[in-house]
Design an enzyme around this catalytic site. Structure first.
Site, PDB file in Angstrom:
ATOM      1  N   LYS A 288       0.820  -1.215   0.000  1.00 49.76           N
ATOM      2  CA  LYS A 288       0.000   0.000   0.000  1.00 49.76           C
ATOM      3  C   LYS A 288       0.853   1.264   0.000  1.00 49.76           C
ATOM      4  CE  LYS A 288      -1.894   0.964   3.801  1.00 49.76           C
ATOM      5  NZ  LYS A 288      -2.708   0.711   4.994  1.00 49.76           N
TER       6      LYS A 288
ATOM      7  N   THR B 267       3.880   1.587  -1.045  1.00 47.78           N
ATOM      8  CA  THR B 267       4.563   1.677  -2.338  1.00 47.78           C
ATOM      9  C   THR B 267       3.642   2.294  -3.386  1.00 47.78           C
ATOM     10  OG1 THR B 267       5.909  -0.252  -1.779  1.00 47.78           O
ATOM     11  CG2 THR B 267       5.773   0.353  -4.106  1.00 47.78           C
TER      12      THR B 267
ATOM     13  N   ARG C 216       2.372   8.236   7.276  1.00 50.39           N
ATOM     14  CA  ARG C 216       2.622   7.961   8.689  1.00 50.39           C
ATOM     15  C   ARG C 216       4.112   7.741   8.913  1.00 50.39           C
ATOM     16  NH1 ARG C 216       0.064   2.806   9.765  1.00 50.39           N
ATOM     17  NH2 ARG C 216       0.464   2.516   7.543  1.00 50.39           N
TER      18      ARG C 216
ATOM     19  N   LYS D  84       7.452  -6.747  10.026  1.00 52.74           N
ATOM     20  CA  LYS D  84       6.763  -5.989   8.977  1.00 52.74           C
ATOM     21  C   LYS D  84       7.720  -5.142   8.138  1.00 52.74           C
ATOM     22  CE  LYS D  84       2.794  -2.904   8.354  1.00 52.74           C
ATOM     23  NZ  LYS D  84       3.460  -1.769   7.708  1.00 52.74           N
TER      24      LYS D  84
ATOM     25  N   ALA E 172      -3.006   1.060  13.182  1.00 54.80           N
ATOM     26  CA  ALA E 172      -4.454   1.028  12.954  1.00 54.80           C
ATOM     27  C   ALA E 172      -5.127  -0.178  13.591  1.00 54.80           C
ATOM     28  CB  ALA E 172      -4.756   1.049  11.460  1.00 54.80           C
TER      29      ALA E 172
ATOM     30  N   PHE F  80      -3.235  -0.461   7.593  1.00 54.55           N
ATOM     31  CA  PHE F  80      -3.819  -1.786   7.374  1.00 54.55           C
ATOM     32  C   PHE F  80      -5.009  -1.715   6.415  1.00 54.55           C
ATOM     33  CE2 PHE F  80      -1.725  -2.608  11.608  1.00 54.55           C
ATOM     34  CZ  PHE F  80      -0.736  -3.413  11.089  1.00 54.55           C
TER      35      PHE F  80
ATOM     36  N   PHE G  96       2.542  -7.954  -9.334  1.00 61.50           N
ATOM     37  CA  PHE G  96       3.707  -8.779  -9.042  1.00 61.50           C
ATOM     38  C   PHE G  96       4.093  -9.547 -10.304  1.00 61.50           C
ATOM     39  CE2 PHE G  96       2.648  -7.662  -4.842  1.00 61.50           C
ATOM     40  CZ  PHE G  96       3.658  -8.051  -3.967  1.00 61.50           C
TER      41      PHE G  96
ATOM     42  N   TRP H 221       6.572  -0.487  -7.696  1.00 55.30           N
ATOM     43  CA  TRP H 221       7.858  -0.955  -7.163  1.00 55.30           C
ATOM     44  C   TRP H 221       8.943  -0.910  -8.234  1.00 55.30           C
ATOM     45  CZ3 TRP H 221      11.944  -4.185  -7.618  1.00 55.30           C
ATOM     46  CH2 TRP H 221      12.727  -4.395  -6.469  1.00 55.30           C
TER      47      TRP H 221
END
Length: 553
Positions: A68, A70, A91, A102, A270, A298, A378, A406
């Site tokens: 998210k 990215t 954030r 993470k 979150a 999230f 991907f 990405w």
């Protein structure tokens, strides 16, 4: 190449040049080295800007990854490339996940915010200031109980905990004050992670220093022997705590790989807090650019719901559009595919997993907000898999764009940027809150659980039931609700994937956070201090004699 290897090859612009891009002068920033700065607050209002706001959220996260942040960074870069002046508002990462499982929160590949090592580690010291302020208050409370306690603060009912910006399960439950009379009053307490501190929420929801001080004073630290709440203001500690946060209140300015101005400030989780960057940061971005692209933590069942029901009333601005990020891999995982099988085509599981995406789309549309879906691409995705998602979204009347942020940065997100701009400029959001703010906390929890999560019933523990009675007596019913639950599921059981319905949702207790301005409802076995995995990310990190860091992601 890894994220940090890509980042290390980028030639950043001096932060003064980034500031000039958005009309800021030398007196408008406080430099923290060559590539970071804090913004002087408040900024002068700029009536010539469009002040459009785009919220980026996602489906429920999975071990397969969603990307998210990215997509958020790539979208901001792409919108500038198509001629829409844009500032990103993100954030601030917590070192707990960085050294845990993470990783960081600065995007990835060619859609990153820089300097990524600094941002993911100590940055400008905001997290440390929050930790110090939180723990100073804890020390003052313990000293007050030992030395004075004229208010009759019950050591057994103090709800203020100490915090650390690390994942340390050993500190979840501790006993302090041992060792004799001069060591304090023995009591059971514990540690939360800094991101879950009420001071983090206070910082993120304050509109200026005066409001910050007011909110700090409202914090309930515990209860008397007569069950009356005791606030920071009653103890006389408001100014001391506020002083430690005066610099942390100022938002931070950095840049993306493509030199898009990015404001990073505040990092509540979150799943255990409200999960949005600061009101000040979002307002600053909206004042400095035509478009602000921001995020909520999230999935949309957590961050987006809290953004819309907790942050929006303070921000005074509703999103003009919402982007929901999804991946083929995550949808297949939600549909029952094994993690090891996600590199091959799984059409049956993908079709089942679409229920998770569709639930999030429907939920956001409940607010009257226009939605576009971003498929984070991907290498293993097949044309047939992408077509299944696209056809599903189109059947719901929702536009969709495949992104490759990405690998390609903004260039890989141009299609999404064009759809977002079209959505904002051609569609008018008609915002409707999810629940009535005057409703009881019970009714708010039931509305979220039933309408948003899909539950058929909410079960409140005996403790929670007693707390609801207490809140009604104290006049706290009009506060919004912040549900703390697992991020992996719509339920309070992280193993239940997809879009379940008809389940029972469990609330074990409430934590009133009057400074932040909401009541936390703890669901299931949700912890406010995470633990480390079997192999923490810290194990793979190295630094050489030239201070070059590897293994950070």
């Amino acid at each position: 190449m890894t994220d940090i290897e890509i980042a290390s090859q980028v030639e950043m612009l001096p932060i003064t040049e980034i500031a000039k891009k958005i009309g800021l002068q030398a007196d408008d920033i406080e430099q923290y080295g060559k590539y970071k700065a804090k913004l002087a607050w408040p900024l002068a209002y700029r009536p010539d800007k469009k002040h459009k706001l785009v919220l980026v959220t996602s489906i429920n996260p999975t071990p397969a990854g969603e990307g998210k942040s990215t997509v958020l960074v790539g979208l901001g870069d792409a919108m500038n490339q198509i001629g829409r002046q844009t500032v990103i508002a993100m954030r601030e990462p917590s070192m707990g996940p960085v050294f845990g499982i993470k990783g960081g929160a600065t995007g990835g590949g060619y859609s990153q915010v820089l300097p990524m090592e600094d941002i993911n580690l100590h940055f400008t010291g905001d997290m440390h200031a929050l930790t110090a302020a939180n723990n100073t208050l804890a020390a003052l409370i313990d000293n007050y109980i030992m030395r004075d306690n004229s208010l009759g603060l019950d050591p057994r009912r103090i709800q203020w905990k100490r915090v650390e910006d690390v994942n340390d399960r050993a500190l979840r439950n501790v006993v302090t004050g041992l060792g004799g009379v001069m060591q304090g009053v023995p009591r059971e307490t514990g540690f939360d992670i800094t991101a879950a501190s009420e001071l983090m929420a206070v910082l993120c929801l304050a509109t200026d220093l005066v409001d910050l001080k007011r909110r700090v004073g409202r914090i309930v630290v515990g209860y008397t022997y007569d069950s009356e709440p005791v606030t920071v203001a009653q103890l006389g500690f408001t100014d001391a705590v506020t002083i430690l946060l005066k610099d942390a209140l100022k938002p931070n300015l950095v840049q993306t790989i493509a030199h898009t101005p990015t404001i990073i400030h505040g990092g509540p989780f979150a799943n255990i807090a409200h999960g949005c960057n600061s009101v000040i940061a979002t307002r600053a971005a909206m004042q400095l650019a035509d478009y602000t692209v921001t995020e909520a933590g999230f999935g949309a069942d957590l961050g987006a719901e809290k953004f819309l029901d907790i942050k929006v009333p303070v921000l005074g601005k509703t999103p003009d559009a919402v982007v929901i990020v999804a991946t083929v891999r995550a949808l297949e995982y939600n549909g029952g595919a094994k993690l090891a099988d996600l590199d091959r085509e799984n059409l049956l599981e993908l079709k089942r997993g679409l229920a998770n995406l569709n639930r999030h789309i429907t939920n956001v549309q409940r607010y009257g907000l226009p939605v576009v879906v971003a498929i984070n691409h991907f290498a293993s995705d097949t044309d047939r898999e992408l077509a299944v998602i696209t056809e599903n979204c189109q059947s719901l009347g929702v536009d969709v764009a495949v992104t490759d942020a990405w690998a390609q940065g903004g260039a890989g997100t141009l299609a999404l940027a064009k759809k977002v701009v079209q959505l904002v400029e051609e569609t008018k959001a008609e915002f409707t809150p999810l629940y009535d703010y005057q409703a009881s906390p019970r009714a708010k929890v039931e509305t979220i659980a039933k309408k948003y999560y899909g539950a058929s019933e909410v079960e409140f523990s005996r403790k929670a039931e007693k707390q609801l009675e207490q809140f009604a007596r104290l006049g706290w019913n009009d506060l919004p609700i912040c549900i703390a639950k697992t991020q992996y599921s719509f339920t309070d059981d992280q193993t239940v994937l997809g879009a379940p319905t008809g389940f029972k949702f469990h609330i074990r207790e409430f934590v009133p956070k009057l400074g932040a301005g909401f009541i936390v409802a703890l669901a299931g076995n949700m912890m406010t201090m995470p633990g480390l995995p079997a192999r923490p990310a810290a194990v793979g990190m190295t630094i050489d004699a030239d201070e070059k860091i590897t293994g950070l992601f």
